[in-house]
Design an enzyme around this catalytic site. Sequence first.
Site, PDB file in Angstrom:
ATOM      1  N   ASP A   1      25.920  55.438  -1.075  1.00  0.00           N
ATOM      2  CA  ASP A   1      25.597  54.620   0.344  1.00  0.00           C
ATOM      3  C   ASP A   1      24.392  55.094   1.359  1.00  0.00           C
ATOM      4  OD1 ASP A   1      26.244  52.878  -2.256  1.00  0.00           O
ATOM      5  OD2 ASP A   1      28.264  52.174  -0.794  1.00  0.00           O
TER       6      ASP A   1
ATOM      7  N   ARG B   1      22.265  48.156  -2.462  1.00  0.00           N
ATOM      8  CA  ARG B   1      21.431  49.086  -1.445  1.00  0.00           C
ATOM      9  C   ARG B   1      20.270  48.808  -1.147  1.00  0.00           C
ATOM     10  NH1 ARG B   1      26.515  47.546   0.740  1.00  0.00           N
ATOM     11  NH2 ARG B   1      28.240  49.331   0.188  1.00  0.00           N
TER      12      ARG B   1
ATOM     13  N   ASP C   1      34.337  50.609  10.488  1.00  0.00           N
ATOM     14  CA  ASP C   1      32.899  51.646  11.014  1.00  0.00           C
ATOM     15  C   ASP C   1      31.621  50.767  11.402  1.00  0.00           C
ATOM     16  OD1 ASP C   1      35.027  53.968   9.500  1.00  0.00           O
ATOM     17  OD2 ASP C   1      33.627  53.162   7.591  1.00  0.00           O
TER      18      ASP C   1
ATOM     19  N   SER D   1      39.271  51.512   0.631  1.00  0.00           N
ATOM     20  CA  SER D   1      37.418  51.095   0.785  1.00  0.00           C
ATOM     21  C   SER D   1      36.741  50.170  -0.214  1.00  0.00           C
ATOM     22  CB  SER D   1      36.755  51.898   1.133  1.00  0.00           C
ATOM     23  OG  SER D   1      35.130  52.113   0.939  1.00  0.00           O
TER      24      SER D   1
HETATM   25  N1  ARG Z   1      31.061  54.568  -6.344  1.00  0.00           N
HETATM   26  C1  ARG Z   1      30.019  53.248  -6.727  1.00  0.00           C
HETATM   27  C2  ARG Z   1      27.980  53.423  -5.999  1.00  0.00           C
HETATM   28  O1  ARG Z   1      28.309  54.765  -5.382  1.00  0.00           O
HETATM   29  C3  ARG Z   1      31.148  52.336  -5.293  1.00  0.00           C
HETATM   30  C4  ARG Z   1      30.640  52.825  -3.876  1.00  0.00           C
HETATM   31  C5  ARG Z   1      31.569  51.676  -2.803  1.00  0.00           C
HETATM   32  N2  ARG Z   1      31.646  51.687  -1.597  1.00  0.00           N
HETATM   33  C6  ARG Z   1      32.257  51.438  -0.795  1.00  0.00           C
HETATM   34  N3  ARG Z   1      32.151  51.328   0.661  1.00  0.00           N
HETATM   35  N4  ARG Z   1      33.366  50.981  -1.065  1.00  0.00           N
HETATM   36  O2  ARG Z   1      28.487  52.739  -5.795  1.00  0.00           O
END
Ligand code: ARG
Length: 390
Positions: A122, A93, A14, A174
């Site tokens: 995110d 983040r 990405d 992912s």
């Molecule tokens: N669901 C989790 C969160 O919102 C993990 C997100 C993971 N991101 C990823 N790109 N796999 O914190």
Amino acid sequence: MAKKIVLAYSGGLDTSVAIKWLMERGYEVVCYMGDVGQGTDIERSRKRALRIGAKKCIVGDLKEKFIKDYAFRALKAGALYQGKYNLATALSRPIIAEAMVDVAKKEKAAAIAHGCTGKGNDQVRFEVTFHLKAPKLKVIAPVREWELTTRESEIDYAKKHGIPIEQTKKKLYSIDRNLWGISVEGGDLEDPWVEPPKDTYISSARIEDAPRKAEYVTVTFKKGVPVAINEKKYAPVQLVRKLNKMGGVHGVGRVDMVEDRLVGIKSREIYEAPASTILYAGHAAIEELVLDRETRRHKKLLSERYAELVYYGLWFVPLKEAIDAFMDSTQTDVSGEVKLKLYKGNVTVCGRKSPKSRYKLELATYGKGDVFDQSLAKGFIDLWALPFKR
Ligand code: ARG
């Protein structure tokens, strides 16, 4: 002169495509990679960014700050989203976003970008931090905006533009990884009925393959923060690495959950966090010993709230900072040692001690040396029931 944009770069598909996409829109792209212990080959990714056409690729070592000021804060707060998720991704983040804002200011950038989709948490975490730390910066989310809606179309775009990638068209997970934990979603896991295939977990052994012999580990805490393992002192990053290894061997710290995203979607998530699972268990055991009943009770309420704020991307808001102050004030006595047993995916507390312990053997004992005055109980119970009598 081209306008500058700072892009959060991971080295993946990405964000690699995003470099080119932003260049096509007239931007000069400065990539930023925040190292929070993702364990990927950062130098290789940095070179890839430059090869694609980024003007610069800046790498920031955020590991120590991440563990000390983010992960250990969540630990002190006992924060678990929906009672299960240690927030490893969520915590990473705001620290990356804040570092990006610093870069954007130094580079006099006009805009800032990330590679998150429009369906996840995110994007919220990045953008809230951008808005709070640099309200004037324009925010662009290429993946949310572009016409490359499938993985296949992204790969085709990459090929057309000579973007070096490692991905194939096979549907993959992912994965987001840092020192505090690994988050895995997508692929076969999208069906909540499907047991995670063998390859889902990265850092921990399958329970079936974990040793048949238990391992004991002692963790020392000082004011709510872990400082030593088996009596040997470790700096925060090394301590977490060590416990990730130890726990991983025993299959500790695996979580399979369906969670509620901020954007309204339920999603199936697999998490792996051996070190933090050991540390949460140990930390709670010392708190049981040193905190008074009412503080424990109130802290629990705020733990849940704290986890939500972190999950919702509200790291840099007044309430979160106020709760941090509360949490810190509860931690002054959270020092001591805890003995834990690692075995077949479990962490079991089997001993705890603290110089600040409120446990009084002379009050608790049913044996010799009891000083508890049982004659006081009757009067206490009479008054306790009084308000409810007719
Ligand atoms: N669901 C989790 C969160 O919102 C993990 C997100 C993971 N991101 C990823 N790109 N796999 O914190």
